[in-house]
Design a protein around this motif. Structure first.
Motif, PDB file in Angstrom:
ATOM      1  N   ILE A 121     -11.440  23.871  43.131  1.00  0.00           N
ATOM      2  CA  ILE A 121     -12.488  23.940  43.943  1.00  0.00           C
ATOM      3  C   ILE A 121     -14.227  24.561  43.891  1.00  0.00           C
ATOM      4  O   ILE A 121     -15.157  24.313  44.266  1.00  0.00           O
ATOM      5  CB  ILE A 121     -12.206  24.447  45.298  1.00  0.00           C
ATOM      6  CG1 ILE A 121     -10.297  23.677  45.769  1.00  0.00           C
ATOM      7  CG2 ILE A 121     -12.419  24.870  46.374  1.00  0.00           C
ATOM      8  CD1 ILE A 121      -9.662  24.738  46.709  1.00  0.00           C
ATOM      9  N   ILE A 122     -13.768  25.587  42.790  1.00  0.00           N
ATOM     10  CA  ILE A 122     -14.459  26.382  42.115  1.00  0.00           C
ATOM     11  C   ILE A 122     -15.403  25.286  41.473  1.00  0.00           C
ATOM     12  O   ILE A 122     -16.442  25.693  41.229  1.00  0.00           O
ATOM     13  CB  ILE A 122     -14.747  27.667  41.581  1.00  0.00           C
ATOM     14  CG1 ILE A 122     -13.936  28.651  42.971  1.00  0.00           C
ATOM     15  CG2 ILE A 122     -15.237  28.522  41.549  1.00  0.00           C
ATOM     16  CD1 ILE A 122     -13.296  29.649  42.655  1.00  0.00           C
ATOM     17  N   GLN A 123     -15.325  25.005  41.048  1.00  0.00           N
ATOM     18  CA  GLN A 123     -15.843  24.091  40.024  1.00  0.00           C
ATOM     19  C   GLN A 123     -16.566  22.613  40.540  1.00  0.00           C
ATOM     20  O   GLN A 123     -17.461  22.443  39.864  1.00  0.00           O
ATOM     21  CB  GLN A 123     -14.335  23.341  38.376  1.00  0.00           C
ATOM     22  CG  GLN A 123     -14.513  24.154  37.317  1.00  0.00           C
ATOM     23  CD  GLN A 123     -13.169  24.440  36.341  1.00  0.00           C
ATOM     24  OE1 GLN A 123     -12.388  22.780  37.030  1.00  0.00           O
ATOM     25  NE2 GLN A 123     -12.981  24.824  35.801  1.00  0.00           N
ATOM     26  N   GLU A 124     -15.490  21.980  41.264  1.00  0.00           N
ATOM     27  CA  GLU A 124     -16.312  21.039  42.569  1.00  0.00           C
ATOM     28  C   GLU A 124     -17.359  21.123  42.807  1.00  0.00           C
ATOM     29  O   GLU A 124     -18.774  21.368  42.532  1.00  0.00           O
ATOM     30  CB  GLU A 124     -15.725  20.725  43.212  1.00  0.00           C
ATOM     31  CG  GLU A 124     -14.594  19.089  42.252  1.00  0.00           C
ATOM     32  CD  GLU A 124     -13.558  18.862  43.548  1.00  0.00           C
ATOM     33  OE1 GLU A 124     -13.923  19.173  44.365  1.00  0.00           O
ATOM     34  OE2 GLU A 124     -12.694  18.522  43.015  1.00  0.00           O
ATOM     35  N   TYR A 125     -17.715  22.987  43.589  1.00  0.00           N
ATOM     36  CA  TYR A 125     -18.904  23.733  44.430  1.00  0.00           C
ATOM     37  C   TYR A 125     -19.838  24.081  42.783  1.00  0.00           C
ATOM     38  O   TYR A 125     -20.839  23.786  43.406  1.00  0.00           O
ATOM     39  CB  TYR A 125     -18.096  25.185  44.691  1.00  0.00           C
ATOM     40  CG  TYR A 125     -18.751  26.150  45.518  1.00  0.00           C
ATOM     41  CD1 TYR A 125     -20.225  25.627  46.637  1.00  0.00           C
ATOM     42  CD2 TYR A 125     -19.876  26.795  44.557  1.00  0.00           C
ATOM     43  CE1 TYR A 125     -21.421  26.210  46.412  1.00  0.00           C
ATOM     44  CE2 TYR A 125     -20.295  27.781  45.098  1.00  0.00           C
ATOM     45  CZ  TYR A 125     -21.193  27.344  46.266  1.00  0.00           C
ATOM     46  OH  TYR A 125     -22.864  28.468  46.641  1.00  0.00           O
ATOM     47  N   PHE A 126     -19.035  24.300  42.401  1.00  0.00           N
ATOM     48  CA  PHE A 126     -20.589  24.694  41.340  1.00  0.00           C
ATOM     49  C   PHE A 126     -21.243  23.220  40.775  1.00  0.00           C
ATOM     50  O   PHE A 126     -22.870  23.104  40.115  1.00  0.00           O
ATOM     51  CB  PHE A 126     -20.464  24.622  39.849  1.00  0.00           C
ATOM     52  CG  PHE A 126     -19.640  26.703  39.944  1.00  0.00           C
ATOM     53  CD1 PHE A 126     -20.422  27.414  41.284  1.00  0.00           C
ATOM     54  CD2 PHE A 126     -18.797  27.242  38.878  1.00  0.00           C
ATOM     55  CE1 PHE A 126     -20.033  28.838  40.409  1.00  0.00           C
ATOM     56  CE2 PHE A 126     -18.568  28.561  38.434  1.00  0.00           C
ATOM     57  CZ  PHE A 126     -19.074  29.672  39.731  1.00  0.00           C
ATOM     58  N   ILE A 147     -20.564  23.953  50.171  1.00  0.00           N
ATOM     59  CA  ILE A 147     -20.614  25.364  50.902  1.00  0.00           C
ATOM     60  C   ILE A 147     -18.913  24.610  51.624  1.00  0.00           C
ATOM     61  O   ILE A 147     -17.548  25.065  52.737  1.00  0.00           O
ATOM     62  CB  ILE A 147     -20.913  25.883  51.059  1.00  0.00           C
ATOM     63  CG1 ILE A 147     -22.398  26.714  50.153  1.00  0.00           C
ATOM     64  CG2 ILE A 147     -20.285  27.323  52.549  1.00  0.00           C
ATOM     65  CD1 ILE A 147     -23.332  27.530  50.965  1.00  0.00           C
ATOM     66  N   LEU A 148     -19.975  23.639  53.068  1.00  0.00           N
ATOM     67  CA  LEU A 148     -18.490  23.170  54.355  1.00  0.00           C
ATOM     68  C   LEU A 148     -17.577  22.995  53.578  1.00  0.00           C
ATOM     69  O   LEU A 148     -16.556  22.098  54.103  1.00  0.00           O
ATOM     70  CB  LEU A 148     -18.849  22.542  54.628  1.00  0.00           C
ATOM     71  CG  LEU A 148     -20.732  22.935  55.669  1.00  0.00           C
ATOM     72  CD1 LEU A 148     -21.317  21.464  56.476  1.00  0.00           C
ATOM     73  CD2 LEU A 148     -20.295  23.556  56.699  1.00  0.00           C
ATOM     74  N   MET A 168     -24.735  31.290  42.910  1.00  0.00           N
ATOM     75  CA  MET A 168     -24.496  30.189  43.837  1.00  0.00           C
ATOM     76  C   MET A 168     -22.853  30.990  44.189  1.00  0.00           C
ATOM     77  O   MET A 168     -22.452  31.224  45.551  1.00  0.00           O
ATOM     78  CB  MET A 168     -23.807  28.734  43.264  1.00  0.00           C
ATOM     79  CG  MET A 168     -25.241  28.302  43.103  1.00  0.00           C
ATOM     80  SD  MET A 168     -24.421  26.653  41.985  1.00  0.00           S
ATOM     81  CE  MET A 168     -23.722  25.450  43.920  1.00  0.00           C
ATOM     82  N   ALA A 169     -22.563  31.636  43.230  1.00  0.00           N
ATOM     83  CA  ALA A 169     -20.908  32.373  43.554  1.00  0.00           C
ATOM     84  C   ALA A 169     -21.377  33.365  44.967  1.00  0.00           C
ATOM     85  O   ALA A 169     -20.800  33.632  45.535  1.00  0.00           O
ATOM     86  CB  ALA A 169     -20.861  32.713  42.571  1.00  0.00           C
ATOM     87  N   SER A 170     -22.379  34.398  44.242  1.00  0.00           N
ATOM     88  CA  SER A 170     -22.721  35.206  45.420  1.00  0.00           C
ATOM     89  C   SER A 170     -23.254  34.404  47.104  1.00  0.00           C
ATOM     90  O   SER A 170     -22.366  35.171  48.291  1.00  0.00           O
ATOM     91  CB  SER A 170     -24.496  36.506  45.593  1.00  0.00           C
ATOM     92  OG  SER A 170     -23.748  37.200  44.210  1.00  0.00           O
ATOM     93  N   VAL A 171     -23.666  33.600  47.023  1.00  0.00           N
ATOM     94  CA  VAL A 171     -24.362  32.969  47.801  1.00  0.00           C
ATOM     95  C   VAL A 171     -23.147  32.312  48.796  1.00  0.00           C
ATOM     96  O   VAL A 171     -22.903  32.648  50.337  1.00  0.00           O
ATOM     97  CB  VAL A 171     -25.468  31.632  47.784  1.00  0.00           C
ATOM     98  CG1 VAL A 171     -24.944  30.634  49.377  1.00  0.00           C
ATOM     99  CG2 VAL A 171     -26.710  32.360  47.288  1.00  0.00           C
ATOM    100  N   LEU A 172     -21.727  31.830  47.673  1.00  0.00           N
ATOM    101  CA  LEU A 172     -20.938  30.861  48.950  1.00  0.00           C
ATOM    102  C   LEU A 172     -19.632  32.947  49.190  1.00  0.00           C
ATOM    103  O   LEU A 172     -18.830  32.371  50.164  1.00  0.00           O
ATOM    104  CB  LEU A 172     -19.715  30.517  47.874  1.00  0.00           C
ATOM    105  CG  LEU A 172     -18.627  29.820  48.479  1.00  0.00           C
ATOM    106  CD1 LEU A 172     -18.425  29.305  49.022  1.00  0.00           C
ATOM    107  CD2 LEU A 172     -17.638  29.907  47.345  1.00  0.00           C
ATOM    108  N   LEU A 173     -19.501  33.798  48.848  1.00  0.00           N
ATOM    109  CA  LEU A 173     -19.161  34.980  48.860  1.00  0.00           C
ATOM    110  C   LEU A 173     -19.748  35.755  50.312  1.00  0.00           C
ATOM    111  O   LEU A 173     -18.934  35.515  51.533  1.00  0.00           O
ATOM    112  CB  LEU A 173     -19.453  35.838  48.381  1.00  0.00           C
ATOM    113  CG  LEU A 173     -18.339  36.878  48.371  1.00  0.00           C
ATOM    114  CD1 LEU A 173     -16.428  36.489  47.879  1.00  0.00           C
ATOM    115  CD2 LEU A 173     -18.712  38.116  46.899  1.00  0.00           C
ATOM    116  N   SER A 174     -20.868  35.103  50.015  1.00  0.00           N
ATOM    117  CA  SER A 174     -21.567  35.659  51.922  1.00  0.00           C
ATOM    118  C   SER A 174     -21.058  35.375  52.988  1.00  0.00           C
ATOM    119  O   SER A 174     -21.373  35.486  54.342  1.00  0.00           O
ATOM    120  CB  SER A 174     -22.900  35.913  51.641  1.00  0.00           C
ATOM    121  OG  SER A 174     -24.147  34.834  51.202  1.00  0.00           O
ATOM    122  N   SER A 175     -20.991  33.866  52.526  1.00  0.00           N
ATOM    123  CA  SER A 175     -21.145  32.607  53.750  1.00  0.00           C
ATOM    124  C   SER A 175     -19.467  32.389  54.350  1.00  0.00           C
ATOM    125  O   SER A 175     -19.326  31.397  54.710  1.00  0.00           O
ATOM    126  CB  SER A 175     -21.073  31.132  52.977  1.00  0.00           C
ATOM    127  OG  SER A 175     -22.778  30.884  52.574  1.00  0.00           O
TER     128      SER A 175
END
Length: 720
Positions: free
Chosen positions: A434-439, A444-445, A484-491
């Motif tokens: 999931i994380i690799q695809e997000y990168f 985010i959705l 991107m990791a920080s943005v995802l964590l806050s979302s």
């Protein structure tokens, strides 16, 4: 009696003569034949309405001895009647004539018993109210917590304890900060030991419901009562869920609803809220609850290192708060659960404290009970917290220093909170893909949707695993992926405790990670600081993480020191936000200058007659809550320059709705303070205005009473 012509007929005159001749003159009341009324000639009924002979006959039976005055003492009407002249009619009769008569065929003894019980209950409550008021007044006069506890214990009537809670708080609300702090301390001392938690809950419910009445005599009821609620939550005597539950029972436009909203948004949602709330009423001569907790924590840590029981007992004596010894028990048990190597010495300390009388049986049971109430929350940080606590209780009971029968049963830990190793391994594999695809996609959705499928029960352990995996993979990549990791964590909006657990797991495995990433400490510190700036974590969570790692040379201590150093730097929010170049989400991030320009425009538009809702919406769309201090700064400068307080109303709305936190408000005032010298060149009275608005902000609860900038102190010293 002489009848004039034209008033009565000859027939009536003859009838009157025959009656009077047959009557005994001594038995006729002289009041029966009234003199002619002047109104009789005018009344059309007069000629046809002579006195009834029947009535006269009745009256003639009265002897002089038995004659009763026409105006009796009680003036009651005849039975079933509506009374006569000078009396109130039947339906209004509420005197003793209505009492139950045992000789009545319809008499029911149960009615009389119930009535007496109601009277007894009312009398008991009235007596309790009077004595409770005296206890509160004496406590405010003497400042003697132990005496107040003893008097309330002697008073008894635990079913009325809610009234004592209400009376104590309401009486302190109309007094100084000293009495408010004293009230908070006494409530904490009485909780569970003297006053049952349900009665505390009911007492605060009654206070919130009566807010509309209290505000008549106490204009700042909303702010004071909101602070009392927040203090009760911080002191662990009121559950946080109280606020939401009570909101459902109150009208939206009531003052009680306003109190609940202010407590949640303005006090409990603010960063470092516990410290701020506990210091708000620093006027008491007593040591504050926060000070006592800190001292307890410190001497327990020292005892674990030194093992000196005599020194620990000396510290317990020096506290001089025997009613608060349950906090020692609670904190010692939590420390034993967190650090299993310290379990034996801490249990030995509690055992000897109980045997020597340093901690009495009641306080020992209360400490265990409080831990039972919070064990579900502890499970998020301490795996198998239920099982460990059960072992500690069994050991204490077997050694004879704990009465388990006095405690509430410890519920079995729900199955959903524990996951099997196989399930965790499967989740880790899916998480990695999931994380690799997000990168690659930045969607985010899609990540949110996948997590809902894989962790549909929102398990805390799986959330922590995801946080650890996300940051671990990001640290092995470039700045883009880190952003991107920080943005995802806050979302994702994970619970803060889950994020804390994830960072604890990261720090614990930092030694292994350092083999592949030599700068792991720097990266983890930056991720941790960024989480605080993005308000994923609160600053106090750093201290919580720090309790997991001992020793100044441990990796955890190094990470925390560096993270705190980054956060203390000037303009830390802007710098940390741009630490990895920005643009981590699907769209580029805002530049700081662009944000300042947009804030200036929205304030200008609102000041020229714009809508307050539109201004708040624009602030939300910026998506930079850590930068709201710039809104405060620019709004204050505009107020100084234009001598127009329209923007003050915007700041008030933003604070009350939780859009601007107390931390950001204080930061904004501090930023204005730093630029006062330059601002005074254009606005000569800038320092005077600033001092005025600082005091006003403190009064309205935006700033802590301890807030005082260096420029403000300097101007005051020079008499400006």
């Amino acid at each position: 009696m002489d009848f004039g012509e034209g008033y009565v007929s000859n027939e009536h005159r003859e009838l009157h003569r025959s009656v009077t001749e047959s009557a005994d003159p001594l038995s006729v009341s002289p009041l029966q034949l009234a003199p002619k009324s002047p109104r009789c000639p005018k009344s059309p009924r007069s000629p046809k309405s002579p006195r009834s002979p029947k009535l006269q006959g009745k009256c003639s039976n009265l002897s002089p001895k038995n004659r009763q005055p026409h105006s009796s003492k009680d003036g009651r009407p005849k039975k079933g009647g509506s009374g006569g002249k000078g009396t109130w009619g039947g339906l209004l009769d509420t005197d003793d004539m209505d009492c139950l008569d045992p000789s009545d065929p319809n008499y029911d003894s149960t009615e009389e018993v119930d009535h007496s019980n109601e009277n007894k209950i009312t009398t008991d409550l009235d007596n309790y109210k009077k004595k409770a008021t005296i206890i509160v007044e004496e406590y405010f006069a003497t400042d003697d917590v132990v005496a107040a506890i003893n008097e309330l214990r002697e008073l008894g009537k635990p079913e009325y304890s809610y009234y004592f809670v209400k009376k104590l708080v309401s009486m302190s609300m109309d007094r100084h900060d000293k009495e408010k702090e004293m009230a908070a301390i006494l409530l904490s001392a009485l909780y569970a030991d003297i006053i049952h938690p349900s009665q505390v809950y009911k007492g605060f419910s009654k206070l919130v419901e009566s807010a509309d009445d209290l505000i008549v005599d106490i204009p700042d009821t909303v702010d004071i009562l909101a602070l009392f609620l927040a203090r009760a939550v911080v002191d662990d005597i009121l559950p946080p869920a109280f606020l939401k539950k009570q909101t459902a029972y109150l009208p939206k436009d009531s003052k009680g609803a306003e109190v609940l909203k202010k407590a949640e948004k303005s006090y409990l949602a603010a960063p470092l809220h516990a410290e701020i709330i506990e210091r708000r009423w620093g006027g008491s001569k007593n040591t504050t609850v926060d000070d006592v907790k800190t001292r307890i924590n410190n001497f327990l840590k020292e005892y674990v290192v030194s093992g000196d029981k005599k020194e620990a007992f000396r510290c317990i004596k020096d506290l001089k708060v025997p009613f608060f010894h349950h906090e020692i028990v609670k904190r010692a048990l939590i420390m034993a659960m967190e650090r299993r190597q310290a379990e034996t010495p801490l249990l030995d300390l509690l055992k000897e404290a109980a045997e020597e009388g340093f901690i009495n049986t009641s306080q020992m049971s209360k400490g265990f009970s409080r831990l039972i109430d919070t064990v579900d929350d502890l499970s998020l940080d301490i795996p198998n917290a239920h099982g460990i606590l059960q072992e500690l209780m069994s050991k204490a009971a077997s050694e004879g220093w704990l009465c388990v029968s006095s405690l509430k049963p410890l519920t079995v830990e729900p199955e959903k909170n524990s996951i099997k190793d196989s399930a965790a391994r499967s989740f880790k594999l899916k998480t990695q893909s999931i994380i690799q695809e997000y990168f690659l996609s930045g969607d985010i959705l899609e990540v949110t949707s996948c997590l809902e499928q894989e962790n549909n029960k929102n398990c805390a352990e799986l959330n922590a695993i995801f946080v650890k995996k996300l940051i671990t993979l990001a640290m092995d990549r470039k700045n883009r992926e880190k952003e991107m990791a920080s943005v995802l964590l806050s979302s994702l909006c994970f619970p803060a405790d889950d994020v804390v657990s994830g960072f604890v797991m990261l720090i614990e495995s930092a030694d292994d990670t350092a083999l592949d990433n030599p700068v792991v400490v720097e990266d983890l510190a930056m991720f941790l600081a960024r989480a605080v700036v993005d308000e994923v974590l609160a600053p106090q969570h750093l201290e919580e993480i720090g309790t997991q790692f001992l020793g100044p040379d441990s990796v955890g201590s190094k990470v925390l020191r560096m993270a705190k150093s980054l956060l203390k730097a000037r303009l830390a929010g802007e710098r940390i936000l741009r630490c990895w170049g920005g643009g981590g989400s699907s769209r580029p991030g805002w530049a700081v200058e662009d944000v300042k320009d947009m804030i200036g425009k929205l304030l200008e538009e609102y000041d020229s007659g714009g809508d307050i809702r539109e201004a708040c919406r624009c602030m939300k769309e910026l998506g930079m809550p850590f930068f709201h201090h710039e809104v405060v700064k620019k709004a204050l400068v505009t107020i100084f320059e234009k001598k127009n307080e329209r923007l003050w109303g915007l700041l008030k709305e933003c604070f009350e709705s939780g859009l601007i936190t107390m931390n950001q408000m204080a930061k904004g005032f501090e930023r204005v303070s730093e630029s006062l010298d330059d601002l005074a060149l254009d606005v000569p009275d800038a320092k005077k205005q600033f001092a005025h608005y600082v005091e006003r902000a403190k009064t309205e609860g935006w700033l802590d009473s301890s807030f005082c900038s260096s420029n403000l102190e300097h101007s005051t010293e020079n008499g400006t």
